[in-house]
Write an enzyme that holds these catalytic residues in place. Structure first.
Site, PDB file in Angstrom:
ATOM      1  N   ALA A  99      63.212  63.982 -12.624  1.00 23.01           N
ATOM      2  CA  ALA A  99      64.397  63.150 -12.827  1.00 23.01           C
ATOM      3  C   ALA A  99      63.958  61.698 -13.007  1.00 23.01           C
ATOM      4  O   ALA A  99      62.815  61.341 -12.690  1.00 23.01           O
ATOM      5  CB  ALA A  99      65.341  63.281 -11.639  1.00 23.01           C
ATOM      6  N   GLY A 142      62.850  67.627 -11.109  1.00 22.49           N
ATOM      7  CA  GLY A 142      63.980  68.021 -11.934  1.00 22.49           C
ATOM      8  C   GLY A 142      63.560  68.778 -13.174  1.00 22.49           C
ATOM      9  O   GLY A 142      64.304  69.622 -13.682  1.00 22.49           O
ATOM     10  N   GLU A 145      63.147  72.317 -12.082  1.00 23.20           N
ATOM     11  CA  GLU A 145      64.484  72.872 -11.860  1.00 23.20           C
ATOM     12  C   GLU A 145      65.179  73.164 -13.186  1.00 23.20           C
ATOM     13  O   GLU A 145      65.845  74.206 -13.332  1.00 23.20           O
ATOM     14  CB  GLU A 145      65.308  71.895 -11.027  1.00 23.20           C
ATOM     15  CG  GLU A 145      64.807  71.770  -9.596  1.00 23.20           C
ATOM     16  CD  GLU A 145      65.504  70.679  -8.818  1.00 23.20           C
ATOM     17  OE1 GLU A 145      66.094  70.978  -7.767  1.00 23.20           O
ATOM     18  OE2 GLU A 145      65.462  69.504  -9.273  1.00 23.20           O
ATOM     19  N   GLU A 165      59.420  66.349  -4.621  1.00 21.84           N
ATOM     20  CA  GLU A 165      60.425  65.428  -4.080  1.00 21.84           C
ATOM     21  C   GLU A 165      60.083  64.944  -2.678  1.00 21.84           C
ATOM     22  O   GLU A 165      60.421  63.826  -2.300  1.00 21.84           O
ATOM     23  CB  GLU A 165      61.812  66.096  -4.069  1.00 21.84           C
ATOM     24  CG  GLU A 165      62.435  66.268  -5.440  1.00 21.84           C
ATOM     25  CD  GLU A 165      62.013  67.551  -6.125  1.00 21.84           C
ATOM     26  OE1 GLU A 165      62.568  67.867  -7.193  1.00 21.84           O
ATOM     27  OE2 GLU A 165      61.105  68.252  -5.596  1.00 21.84           O
TER      28      GLU A 165
END
Length: 251
Positions: A99, A142, A145, A165
């Site tokens: 992300a 991200g 994911e 993370e």
């Protein structure tokens, strides 16, 4: 059927031919509609939707604008009767490195909770047509994911998967803790989430079969029971008993 496939977990296919697929991405065109992605239709019949994440300087970090554009492109492909499947890819160096941390760093709990932060990312997992992630390079945080939201992952030799993370003082927030256990098993998923360590495509493939027989059986049973809500299941069994060809209606 695509929706049922999603709940069966991750199918990871390791391909040594993947880098050649990235060469083809240089030909795709966004038609001026998008800032962060390139969109095209591929194949002789132009029946494969194609989305390339295109933030090379940021290693395809998933900013809010990029994910909104991905959702827009997926909506268009789902509405296009000529498209039968969608491929999502990045670059040879990174599928998506995670992300966009710069975009996230100053967000407050109130902003995240009140605005249901990252909720729109889930659009990838609700597309009715099969979505394939072609991954090379980094698929981290991200990005990992995002790949796991797809129905199928084709991973090149240089692909690396991870949920780092914890190294930023947070946890996966877009399904990582749930999908990763189904993809690589509880033990490796715990190790990846708690340490931030990465795994290669080959390691991911080897670990994809760690689901226990009991876990797999429970899932299979639920999906099997679900077929009893369809008219086609009833027609299929009735046709068998009556010794005739089934007339399926896809419902």
């Amino acid at each position: 059927m695509a929706l049922l496939c999603r709940s069966t977990g991750l199918l990871l296919k390791y391909s040594k031919l993947l880098p050649s697929a990235f060469a083809a991405t240089r030909q795709c065109s966004s038609g001026g509609q998008y800032q962060y992605i390139l969109v095209d239709k591929k194949g002789e019949k132009k029946n494969v939707g194609f989305i390339q994440l295109n933030r090379p300087k940021a290693l395809n970090a998933l900013c809010d604008g990029l994910m909104m554009e991905v959702g827009k492109a997926l909506d268009a492909f789902e509405a296009d009767s000529e498209v039968g499947a969608v491929v999502v890819t990045g670059s040879e160096k990174a599928f998506a490195a995670g992300a966009d941390i710069k975009e996230m760093q100053n967000r407050t709990f109130q902003e995240c909770y009140g605005g249901n932060f990252l909720a729109h990312w889930n659009r990838v997992s609700t597309v009715k047509k099969p979505v394939i992630a072609a991954v090379n390079g980094f698929a981290l945080g991200g990005g990992c994911e995002f790949a796991m939201m797809c129905d199928i992952i084709y991973a090149g030799e240089k692909a690396q998967f991870g949920q780092p993370e914890i190294l930023l003082g947070t946890i996966p927030g877009a399904g990582g803790t749930q999908r990763l256990t189904r993809a690589v098993g509880k033990s490796l998923a715990m190790e990846m989430v708690l340490t931030g360590d990465r795994i290669s495509a080959q390691e991911a493939k080897q670990s994809a079969f760690e689901l226990t027989l009991a876990e797999g059986s429970r899932l299979e049973k639920r999906l099997f029971h679900a077929t009893f809500a369809t008219e086609d299941r009833k027609e299929g069994m009735t046709a068998f008993v009556e010794k005739r060809k089934a007339a399926f209606q896809d419902n």
